[in-house]
Design a protein around this motif. Structure first.
Motif, PDB file in Angstrom:
ATOM      1  N   ARG A  11      35.067  34.852  43.134  1.00 37.15           N
ATOM      2  CA  ARG A  11      35.563  36.003  43.662  1.00 37.15           C
ATOM      3  C   ARG A  11      36.351  35.770  44.794  1.00 37.15           C
ATOM      4  NH1 ARG A  11      30.742  37.764  41.301  1.00 37.15           N
ATOM      5  NH2 ARG A  11      30.886  39.420  39.811  1.00 37.15           N
ATOM      6  N   GLY A  12      37.379  36.361  45.222  1.00 39.06           N
ATOM      7  CA  GLY A  12      38.041  35.995  46.340  1.00 39.06           C
ATOM      8  C   GLY A  12      39.471  37.048  46.433  1.00 39.06           C
ATOM      9  N   ARG A  13      40.283  36.502  47.125  1.00 38.85           N
ATOM     10  CA  ARG A  13      41.428  37.032  47.673  1.00 38.85           C
ATOM     11  C   ARG A  13      42.548  36.849  46.718  1.00 38.85           C
ATOM     12  NH1 ARG A  13      41.585  42.170  49.385  1.00 38.85           N
ATOM     13  NH2 ARG A  13      43.563  41.814  50.526  1.00 38.85           N
ATOM     14  N   THR A  14      43.320  37.583  46.158  1.00 41.99           N
ATOM     15  CA  THR A  14      44.709  37.272  45.474  1.00 41.99           C
ATOM     16  C   THR A  14      45.458  36.452  46.286  1.00 41.99           C
ATOM     17  OG1 THR A  14      44.587  39.285  44.329  1.00 41.99           O
ATOM     18  CG2 THR A  14      46.491  38.059  44.019  1.00 41.99           C
TER      19      THR A  14
ATOM     20  N   ILE B 160      39.501  33.677  32.878  1.00 43.14           N
ATOM     21  CA  ILE B 160      39.777  35.073  32.652  1.00 43.14           C
ATOM     22  C   ILE B 160      39.825  35.555  34.108  1.00 43.14           C
ATOM     23  CG2 ILE B 160      38.932  37.522  32.175  1.00 43.14           C
ATOM     24  CD1 ILE B 160      37.049  36.017  29.789  1.00 43.14           C
ATOM     25  N   GLU B 161      41.137  36.161  34.241  1.00 48.69           N
ATOM     26  CA  GLU B 161      41.483  36.722  35.652  1.00 48.69           C
ATOM     27  C   GLU B 161      41.247  38.269  35.544  1.00 48.69           C
ATOM     28  OE1 GLU B 161      44.797  33.664  36.956  1.00 48.69           O
ATOM     29  OE2 GLU B 161      45.552  34.976  35.574  1.00 48.69           O
ATOM     30  N   GLU B 162      40.852  38.620  36.839  1.00 47.57           N
ATOM     31  CA  GLU B 162      40.861  40.359  36.966  1.00 47.57           C
ATOM     32  C   GLU B 162      41.180  40.344  38.452  1.00 47.57           C
ATOM     33  OE1 GLU B 162      37.278  42.274  35.691  1.00 47.57           O
ATOM     34  OE2 GLU B 162      36.926  40.316  34.381  1.00 47.57           O
ATOM     35  N   PHE B 163      42.199  41.509  38.471  1.00 46.66           N
ATOM     36  CA  PHE B 163      42.784  41.928  39.893  1.00 46.66           C
ATOM     37  C   PHE B 163      42.598  43.349  40.271  1.00 46.66           C
ATOM     38  CE2 PHE B 163      45.189  38.070  38.132  1.00 46.66           C
ATOM     39  CZ  PHE B 163      44.882  37.211  39.331  1.00 46.66           C
ATOM     40  N   ASP B 164      42.504  43.702  41.480  1.00 42.46           N
ATOM     41  CA  ASP B 164      42.526  44.813  41.772  1.00 42.46           C
ATOM     42  C   ASP B 164      43.745  45.328  42.800  1.00 42.46           C
ATOM     43  OD1 ASP B 164      41.682  44.540  44.597  1.00 42.46           O
ATOM     44  OD2 ASP B 164      39.754  44.927  43.979  1.00 42.46           O
ATOM     45  N   ASP B 165      44.123  46.691  43.131  1.00 45.12           N
ATOM     46  CA  ASP B 165      45.249  46.913  43.940  1.00 45.12           C
ATOM     47  C   ASP B 165      44.953  46.693  45.414  1.00 45.12           C
ATOM     48  OD1 ASP B 165      47.025  47.647  41.736  1.00 45.12           O
ATOM     49  OD2 ASP B 165      46.025  49.474  41.635  1.00 45.12           O
ATOM     50  N   GLU B 166      43.668  46.537  45.648  1.00 52.46           N
ATOM     51  CA  GLU B 166      43.078  45.904  47.151  1.00 52.46           C
ATOM     52  C   GLU B 166      43.273  44.480  47.492  1.00 52.46           C
ATOM     53  OE1 GLU B 166      41.158  48.420  45.388  1.00 52.46           O
ATOM     54  OE2 GLU B 166      42.522  49.763  45.956  1.00 52.46           O
ATOM     55  N   GLY B 167      43.901  43.611  46.426  1.00 48.12           N
ATOM     56  CA  GLY B 167      44.161  42.132  46.793  1.00 48.12           C
ATOM     57  C   GLY B 167      42.835  41.373  46.542  1.00 48.12           C
ATOM     58  N   ASN B 168      41.923  42.073  45.662  1.00 53.20           N
ATOM     59  CA  ASN B 168      40.582  41.171  45.382  1.00 53.20           C
ATOM     60  C   ASN B 168      40.820  40.601  44.078  1.00 53.20           C
ATOM     61  OD1 ASN B 168      39.208  42.103  47.737  1.00 53.20           O
ATOM     62  ND2 ASN B 168      39.259  44.030  46.636  1.00 53.20           N
ATOM     63  N   CYS B 169      40.413  39.530  43.630  1.00 53.36           N
ATOM     64  CA  CYS B 169      40.342  38.802  42.292  1.00 53.36           C
ATOM     65  C   CYS B 169      38.985  38.380  41.904  1.00 53.36           C
ATOM     66  CB  CYS B 169      41.304  37.879  42.387  1.00 53.36           C
ATOM     67  SG  CYS B 169      41.075  36.408  43.498  1.00 53.36           S
ATOM     68  N   GLN B 170      38.961  38.371  40.540  1.00 50.16           N
ATOM     69  CA  GLN B 170      37.586  37.649  39.874  1.00 50.16           C
ATOM     70  C   GLN B 170      38.154  36.821  38.817  1.00 50.16           C
ATOM     71  OE1 GLN B 170      33.860  39.445  38.806  1.00 50.16           O
ATOM     72  NE2 GLN B 170      34.650  39.439  36.940  1.00 50.16           N
TER      73      GLN B 170
ATOM     74  N   LYS C 254      44.235  28.198  46.451  1.00 50.24           N
ATOM     75  CA  LYS C 254      43.076  27.586  46.871  1.00 50.24           C
ATOM     76  C   LYS C 254      41.913  27.651  45.983  1.00 50.24           C
ATOM     77  CE  LYS C 254      39.546  27.086  50.609  1.00 50.24           C
ATOM     78  NZ  LYS C 254      38.589  26.293  49.756  1.00 50.24           N
ATOM     79  N   ILE C 255      41.757  28.959  45.381  1.00 53.14           N
ATOM     80  CA  ILE C 255      40.595  28.979  44.312  1.00 53.14           C
ATOM     81  C   ILE C 255      40.830  28.249  43.165  1.00 53.14           C
ATOM     82  CG2 ILE C 255      39.797  30.645  42.900  1.00 53.14           C
ATOM     83  CD1 ILE C 255      40.491  32.948  44.917  1.00 53.14           C
ATOM     84  N   TYR C 256      41.940  28.153  42.822  1.00 59.32           N
ATOM     85  CA  TYR C 256      42.515  27.246  41.506  1.00 59.32           C
ATOM     86  C   TYR C 256      42.116  25.997  41.711  1.00 59.32           C
ATOM     87  CZ  TYR C 256      43.242  30.870  38.214  1.00 59.32           C
ATOM     88  OH  TYR C 256      42.965  31.883  37.399  1.00 59.32           O
ATOM     89  N   GLY C 257      42.697  25.462  43.103  1.00 58.14           N
ATOM     90  CA  GLY C 257      42.442  24.082  43.702  1.00 58.14           C
ATOM     91  C   GLY C 257      40.927  23.563  43.707  1.00 58.14           C
ATOM     92  N   ASP C 258      40.237  24.480  43.940  1.00 49.64           N
ATOM     93  CA  ASP C 258      38.975  24.102  43.843  1.00 49.64           C
ATOM     94  C   ASP C 258      37.983  24.270  42.371  1.00 49.64           C
ATOM     95  OD1 ASP C 258      38.426  23.976  46.645  1.00 49.64           O
ATOM     96  OD2 ASP C 258      37.867  26.269  46.989  1.00 49.64           O
ATOM     97  N   ILE C 259      38.643  25.062  41.502  1.00 50.66           N
ATOM     98  CA  ILE C 259      38.235  25.104  40.302  1.00 50.66           C
ATOM     99  C   ILE C 259      38.420  23.935  39.480  1.00 50.66           C
ATOM    100  CG2 ILE C 259      38.577  26.485  37.900  1.00 50.66           C
ATOM    101  CD1 ILE C 259      38.517  29.120  39.488  1.00 50.66           C
ATOM    102  N   TYR C 260      39.678  23.604  39.597  1.00 53.19           N
ATOM    103  CA  TYR C 260      40.287  22.350  38.756  1.00 53.19           C
ATOM    104  C   TYR C 260      39.901  21.057  39.237  1.00 53.19           C
ATOM    105  CZ  TYR C 260      42.958  25.529  35.894  1.00 53.19           C
ATOM    106  OH  TYR C 260      43.469  26.105  34.728  1.00 53.19           O
ATOM    107  N   LYS C 261      39.362  20.991  40.546  1.00 50.10           N
ATOM    108  CA  LYS C 261      39.028  19.685  41.087  1.00 50.10           C
ATOM    109  C   LYS C 261      37.889  19.087  40.085  1.00 50.10           C
ATOM    110  CE  LYS C 261      35.300  21.073  44.229  1.00 50.10           C
ATOM    111  NZ  LYS C 261      34.973  21.236  45.394  1.00 50.10           N
TER     112      LYS C 261
END
Length: 115
Positions: A77-80, A100-110, A85-92
């Motif tokens: 979980r993080g900020r959109t 599976i990506e999920e986003f909200d209107d406040e700029g959060n993502c999962q 950076k999130i994907y950099g960490d995942i793909y390392k």
């Protein structure tokens, strides 16, 4: 988990999938609301990625793709704005089978993913 949604194929040349998938999100969010959607990335090649947009609850109108997904996922979980950076960490740790990506209107993502 069964994932049922609308499938599109996007080019990965010059990393254009970031803008084209973003436009797909914007288009679908205008209809269903960003917080009601989730996007599945799968079947990567050197030139393309398949991306499937689905509703979190129910079946999206015009669904043309159905896949049975694994039960085991890792979640970040993080900020959109920090997606790079999130994907950099995942793909390392290597390539993915699914994300599976999920986003909200406040700029959060999962991001849920499995290898």
């Amino acid at each position: 988990m069964k994932f049922i949604g609308i499938r599109k194929v996007f080019s990965t040349k010059n990393e254009e999938q970031y803008s084209t998938i973003g436009a797909f999100w914007d288009e679908m969010s205008a209809i269903y609301g960003r917080e009601n959607l989730m996007g599945l990335g799968c079947n990567w090649t050197s030139d393309s990625i398949e991306y499937v947009m689905a509703l979190k609850n129910g079946i999206i109108e015009g669904a043309d793709y159905e896949i049975e997904l694994p039960d085991e996922w890792k979640t970040v979980r993080g900020r959109t704005e920090d997606l790079g950076k999130i994907y950099g960490d995942i793909y390392k740790d290597g390539v993915l089978l699914y994300e599976i990506e999920e986003f909200d209107d406040e700029g959060n993502c999962q991001i849920r993913y499995c290898r």
